[in-house]
Scaffold this motif. Structure first.
Motif, PDB file in Angstrom:
ATOM      1  N   GLY A 290       0.703  -1.344  -0.128  1.00 19.76           N
ATOM      2  CA  GLY A 290      -0.056  -0.121   0.119  1.00 19.76           C
ATOM      3  C   GLY A 290       0.800   1.456  -0.124  1.00 19.76           C
ATOM      4  N   GLN A 291       1.762   1.276   0.852  1.00 19.29           N
ATOM      5  CA  GLN A 291       2.792   2.352   0.886  1.00 19.29           C
ATOM      6  C   GLN A 291       3.487   2.523  -0.496  1.00 19.29           C
ATOM      7  OE1 GLN A 291       2.432   4.367   3.332  1.00 19.29           O
ATOM      8  NE2 GLN A 291       0.996   2.758   4.232  1.00 19.29           N
ATOM      9  N   LEU A 292       3.791   1.508  -0.915  1.00 21.89           N
ATOM     10  CA  LEU A 292       4.741   1.367  -2.482  1.00 21.89           C
ATOM     11  C   LEU A 292       3.899   2.215  -3.505  1.00 21.89           C
ATOM     12  CD1 LEU A 292       7.402   0.999  -3.784  1.00 21.89           C
ATOM     13  CD2 LEU A 292       6.526  -1.269  -4.245  1.00 21.89           C
ATOM     14  N   GLY A 293       2.199   1.879  -3.524  1.00 21.78           N
ATOM     15  CA  GLY A 293       1.565   2.257  -4.364  1.00 21.78           C
ATOM     16  C   GLY A 293       1.271   3.998  -4.105  1.00 21.78           C
ATOM     17  N   ASN A 294       1.141   4.351  -2.961  1.00 21.08           N
ATOM     18  CA  ASN A 294       1.108   5.955  -2.767  1.00 21.08           C
ATOM     19  C   ASN A 294       2.374   6.278  -2.881  1.00 21.08           C
ATOM     20  OD1 ASN A 294      -1.648   5.375  -1.461  1.00 21.08           O
ATOM     21  ND2 ASN A 294      -0.761   4.891   0.430  1.00 21.08           N
ATOM     22  N   PHE A 295       3.565   5.755  -2.754  1.00 15.41           N
ATOM     23  CA  PHE A 295       4.736   6.353  -3.218  1.00 15.41           C
ATOM     24  C   PHE A 295       4.830   6.683  -4.606  1.00 15.41           C
ATOM     25  CE2 PHE A 295       9.345   6.226  -3.322  1.00 15.41           C
ATOM     26  CZ  PHE A 295       9.773   7.248  -2.388  1.00 15.41           C
ATOM     27  N   GLN A 296       4.355   5.696  -5.482  1.00 18.18           N
ATOM     28  CA  GLN A 296       4.388   5.658  -6.777  1.00 18.18           C
ATOM     29  C   GLN A 296       3.562   6.911  -7.502  1.00 18.18           C
ATOM     30  OE1 GLN A 296       6.416   4.502  -8.903  1.00 18.18           O
ATOM     31  NE2 GLN A 296       7.413   3.337  -7.595  1.00 18.18           N
ATOM     32  N   ARG A 297       2.401   6.916  -6.714  1.00 21.22           N
ATOM     33  CA  ARG A 297       1.437   8.221  -7.141  1.00 21.22           C
ATOM     34  C   ARG A 297       1.947   9.711  -6.723  1.00 21.22           C
ATOM     35  NH1 ARG A 297      -2.876   4.945  -5.192  1.00 21.22           N
ATOM     36  NH2 ARG A 297      -2.515   5.520  -3.050  1.00 21.22           N
ATOM     37  N   SER A 298       2.776   9.468  -5.642  1.00 15.97           N
ATOM     38  CA  SER A 298       3.411  10.613  -5.468  1.00 15.97           C
ATOM     39  C   SER A 298       4.648  11.068  -6.438  1.00 15.97           C
ATOM     40  CB  SER A 298       3.971  10.891  -3.891  1.00 15.97           C
ATOM     41  OG  SER A 298       3.215  10.437  -3.208  1.00 15.97           O
ATOM     42  N   LEU A 299       5.394  10.048  -6.600  1.00 12.45           N
ATOM     43  CA  LEU A 299       6.527  10.323  -7.654  1.00 12.45           C
ATOM     44  C   LEU A 299       5.856  10.830  -9.079  1.00 12.45           C
ATOM     45  CD1 LEU A 299       9.084   7.375  -6.953  1.00 12.45           C
ATOM     46  CD2 LEU A 299       9.009   9.975  -6.111  1.00 12.45           C
ATOM     47  N   ALA A 300       4.765  10.136  -9.605  1.00 11.71           N
ATOM     48  CA  ALA A 300       4.183  10.332 -10.791  1.00 11.71           C
ATOM     49  C   ALA A 300       3.530  12.053 -10.841  1.00 11.71           C
ATOM     50  CB  ALA A 300       2.729   9.443 -10.976  1.00 11.71           C
ATOM     51  N   ALA A 301       3.346  12.407  -9.423  1.00 10.38           N
ATOM     52  CA  ALA A 301       2.850  13.802  -9.404  1.00 10.38           C
ATOM     53  C   ALA A 301       4.127  14.751  -9.586  1.00 10.38           C
ATOM     54  CB  ALA A 301       2.094  13.919  -8.105  1.00 10.38           C
ATOM     55  N   SER A 302       5.225  14.216  -8.902  1.00 14.50           N
ATOM     56  CA  SER A 302       6.413  14.924  -8.815  1.00 14.50           C
ATOM     57  C   SER A 302       6.994  15.166 -10.228  1.00 14.50           C
ATOM     58  CB  SER A 302       7.419  14.382  -7.814  1.00 14.50           C
ATOM     59  OG  SER A 302       7.936  13.158  -8.344  1.00 14.50           O
ATOM     60  N   GLU A 303       6.862  14.205 -11.105  1.00 12.86           N
ATOM     61  CA  GLU A 303       7.302  14.207 -12.554  1.00 12.86           C
ATOM     62  C   GLU A 303       6.697  15.504 -13.121  1.00 12.86           C
ATOM     63  OE1 GLU A 303       6.541  10.423 -14.151  1.00 12.86           O
ATOM     64  OE2 GLU A 303       8.377   9.678 -13.315  1.00 12.86           O
ATOM     65  N   ARG A 304       5.349  15.856 -12.959  1.00 12.34           N
ATOM     66  CA  ARG A 304       4.775  16.860 -13.607  1.00 12.34           C
ATOM     67  C   ARG A 304       5.303  18.111 -13.025  1.00 12.34           C
ATOM     68  NH1 ARG A 304      -0.316  16.882 -15.910  1.00 12.34           N
ATOM     69  NH2 ARG A 304      -1.025  18.111 -14.258  1.00 12.34           N
ATOM     70  N   LEU A 305       5.698  18.092 -12.003  1.00 18.34           N
ATOM     71  CA  LEU A 305       6.000  19.446 -11.389  1.00 18.34           C
ATOM     72  C   LEU A 305       7.621  19.719 -11.899  1.00 18.34           C
ATOM     73  CD1 LEU A 305       5.105  18.888  -7.351  1.00 18.34           C
ATOM     74  CD2 LEU A 305       4.015  20.181  -9.200  1.00 18.34           C
ATOM     75  N   TRP A 306       8.368  18.687 -12.121  1.00 22.39           N
ATOM     76  CA  TRP A 306       9.706  18.989 -12.551  1.00 22.39           C
ATOM     77  C   TRP A 306       9.695  19.346 -14.003  1.00 22.39           C
ATOM     78  CZ3 TRP A 306      10.916  19.549  -7.971  1.00 22.39           C
ATOM     79  CH2 TRP A 306      10.951  18.639  -7.063  1.00 22.39           C
ATOM     80  N   LYS A 307       8.774  18.761 -14.808  1.00 22.16           N
ATOM     81  CA  LYS A 307       8.669  19.341 -16.158  1.00 22.16           C
ATOM     82  C   LYS A 307       8.600  20.890 -16.118  1.00 22.16           C
ATOM     83  CE  LYS A 307       6.565  15.233 -18.235  1.00 22.16           C
ATOM     84  NZ  LYS A 307       5.559  14.635 -19.000  1.00 22.16           N
ATOM     85  N   ILE A 308       7.552  21.567 -15.202  1.00 19.22           N
ATOM     86  CA  ILE A 308       7.757  22.887 -15.009  1.00 19.22           C
ATOM     87  C   ILE A 308       8.917  23.271 -14.461  1.00 19.22           C
ATOM     88  CG2 ILE A 308       6.412  25.025 -14.073  1.00 19.22           C
ATOM     89  CD1 ILE A 308       4.761  23.239 -15.903  1.00 19.22           C
TER      90      ILE A 308
END
Length: 581
Positions: A290-308
């Motif tokens: 469960g924590q790994l799934g949440n962690f991957q969601r967070s990293l997916a969100a962070s990728e969109r931030l780093w593009k900016i």
């Protein structure tokens, strides 16, 4: 994670105590196993004194567990809040410093989605999920160490299931992050669509587009829902696999432990402690999914931030109002050339002069380059070649805030911001006094209607000034420019769509605004520029004529053609109206 690390390090005074508390929390699991072992063996051997102090230690353990739970919850929430605050601030400041063309590259709704939804989802990578992963690893690691002290064979049997759990997690991690990246992309598109739908609600109503927009929103919602369901499938499969591995590890270890008890290798108390410790080892195997799934969601969100964040900024810092500057010679452009796409020339070799105190009119058909010229003068874009000078100083050698301190800008489509009349006026000059603000509003023919508002200057005008009429918004924009008191005025004429009385108020305000200022005005109606000191005619990005109104008419060139065409169309329109009546 390396990009997020500086935000974590920045708040080490919160994260360090958290790590210490998690170490203590990991030891509480070992203490519980020790408590089971000693209390069970004391009960079997009727050792009352040992049982009493063991139970007393257990009471202290309860108090310690409660305190640790409270502090980890509080500090964890604080750490997440601080990191999200810093991320939002840095991202917003970065967006403010991006070149103007990036505001056409990204939809405003998508940028808002990244600032809100994506930053909100990043909390797992810097808070709850990250901390839980660390906590689970510590609990599992300390429990294994204790099991090794009890029996090495039992400890090794627990470790055998670890690689299986890691393999399951690795198999789904990349797929989950890819799916979540697509999900956040579509959520950004949905936010963009909603912004447009709400901002353009009048057009939606007028053209009866409610069903069209409802269907589009339904389609977008179906797409988002399918990605969410797919994410749930990945998560369910990951949890099912992890639970199966955890249950198998527990069953195998307990079965082996009972065999060891029956053969006298370990005591019953040791078996109780062992079962408790195996739970501490198995729980992370189950929980990590469960924590790994949440962690991957967070990293997916962070990728969109780093593009900016990866987009190069135009400004080295956030600029502030630095006061108006004096102009003694005026503004000059020479050989100004610019292209938006690197192919078609929006401006080509534009040379003109705007002496101090004179009014220069920029005219031409739609697409001639009038607005592009203003964007270059404001420093929103840099020319491909050529140069702009103010008082003999090249604009490209000025800081952007220095350039804009020379200029006040009044756009055709008035832009106001949510808030009060006072707040919008003071955007022109934040340090202006009450007297100066009222004087500017009076000169702009705005003071009287402002006083008639429910709270006067403290009246909230709504989103983009929606609670005011078009003429009122335009007069506020003029008052804002007057308050700025800049020596150069860029004015996009905006009186063509107003009624006669409102147009009169606005024209009077504009006459006061341009007084003693170097003014460049984009003229949509040629009848308004007869008194201009110089008229510059643009055609396909080039200056084809310059001169005064009468001289240009006498030449019979492009200006004369535009003038005749405009008045001919107006006469034709008037005749059609008369015929209809």
């Amino acid at each position: 994670m390396l990009r997020l690390l500086p935000y974590v390090v920045r708040h080490w005074t919160v994260y360090l105590p958290l790590l210490c508390l998690m170490v203590v929390e990991a030891f509480t699991g070992i203490f519980f196993a020790w408590f089971l072992k000693n209390s069970t063996e004391a009960a079997i051997h009727h050792e009352t004194a040992t049982l009493e102090w063991t139970l007393a230690a257990g009471m202290g353990f309860i108090v310690l567990t409660a305190a640790v739970s409270y502090l980890t919850t509080y500090l964890g929430a604080k750490a997440i809040s601080l990191v999200k605050r810093d991320l939002k601030t840095d991202l917003f400041n970065h967006i403010l410093r991006l070149p103007t063309e990036h505001y056409t590259k990204y939809h405003s709704g998508d940028l808002v989605s990244r600032l809100t939804h994506d930053v909100g989802n990043i909390s797992g990578a810097v808070g709850e999920s990250l901390l839980n992963l660390i906590r689970l690893v510590l609990i599992s690691g300390f429990s294994l160490i204790y099991i090794f002290t009890m029996n090495r064979v039992l400890a090794v049997s627990c470790l055998l299931f670890g690689p299986v759990a890691v393999a399951i997690g690795s198999a789904f991690s990349k797929a989950m992050r890819k799916n979540n990246s697509s999900l956040y992309h579509y959520l950004g598109q949905v936010n963009s669509f909603l912004n447009e739908a709400f901002a353009g609600h009048l057009v939606v109503r007028a053209f009866t587009l409610e069903s069209v927009f409802a269907k589009r929103f339904l389609d977008d919602s179906h797409r988002v829902s399918s990605l969410e369901v797919k994410s749930a499938q990945y998560m369910g499969t990951l949890r099912a696999g992890s639970s199966a591995v955890g249950a198998a590890a527990l069953l195998f270890s307990v079965g082996l432990g009972t065999i060891y008890v029956s053969k006298g290798y370990i005591t019953v108390g040791a078996l109780m402690a062992f079962v408790s410790l195996v739970q501490q080892v198995v729980q992370p195997i189950r929980g990590v999914s469960g924590q790994l799934g949440n962690f991957q969601r967070s990293l997916a969100a962070s990728e969109r931030l780093w593009k900016i964040f990866a987009e190069p900024v135009e400004l080295d810092r956030l600029h502030e109002y630095r006061g108006s500057m004096d102009v003694r010679e005026g503004l000059v452009t020479r050989g100004l050339t610019f292209s938006y796409d690197g192919v078609a020339k929006a401006l080509l070799n534009v040379t003109m002069r705007a002496p101090v105190g004179q009014k220069i009119a920029i005219v031409g058909q739609s697409g001639a380059g009038k607005s592009t010229l203003f964007k270059l003068l404001l420093g929103l874009y840099k020319p491909s070649s050529g140069q702009i000078w103010i008082d003999g100083k090249a604009v490209d050698q000025m800081a952007v805030d220095e350039l804009r301190s020379y200029i006040a800008y009044v756009p055709q489509e008035t832009i106001l911001f949510g808030g009060t009349v006072r707040e919008n006026l003071l955007l022109g000059r934040p340090d202006a006094s009450e007297v100066e603000m009222i004087a500017a509003a009076t000169d702009a023919n705005a003071h009287d209607f402002i006083l008639a508002l429910p709270k006067g200057y403290d009246t909230d005008i709504g989103e983009l000034g929606v609670r005011l009429s078009g003429g009122q918004r335009q007069r506020l924009a003029i008052a804002r420019a007057m308050l700025r008191n800049a020596p150069i005025l860029l004015l996009d004429e905006a009186t063509s769509a107003m009624d006669a009385e409102t147009e009169l108020f606005v024209k009077e305000a504009l006459e006061r605004l341009v007084h003693k200022r170097t003014t460049l005005v984009i003229a949509h109606r040629l009848s308004t520029v007869r008194d201009a000191d110089m008229i510059v005619v643009l055609k396909q990005g080039q200056v084809v004529e310059q001169g005064k109104h009468d001289d240009l008419l006498a030449r019979g060139g492009e200006y004369s053609r535009l003038y005749r065409l405009q008045f001919q169309n107006r006469g034709t329109a008037r005749k059609s109206i008369d015929d209809a009546v």
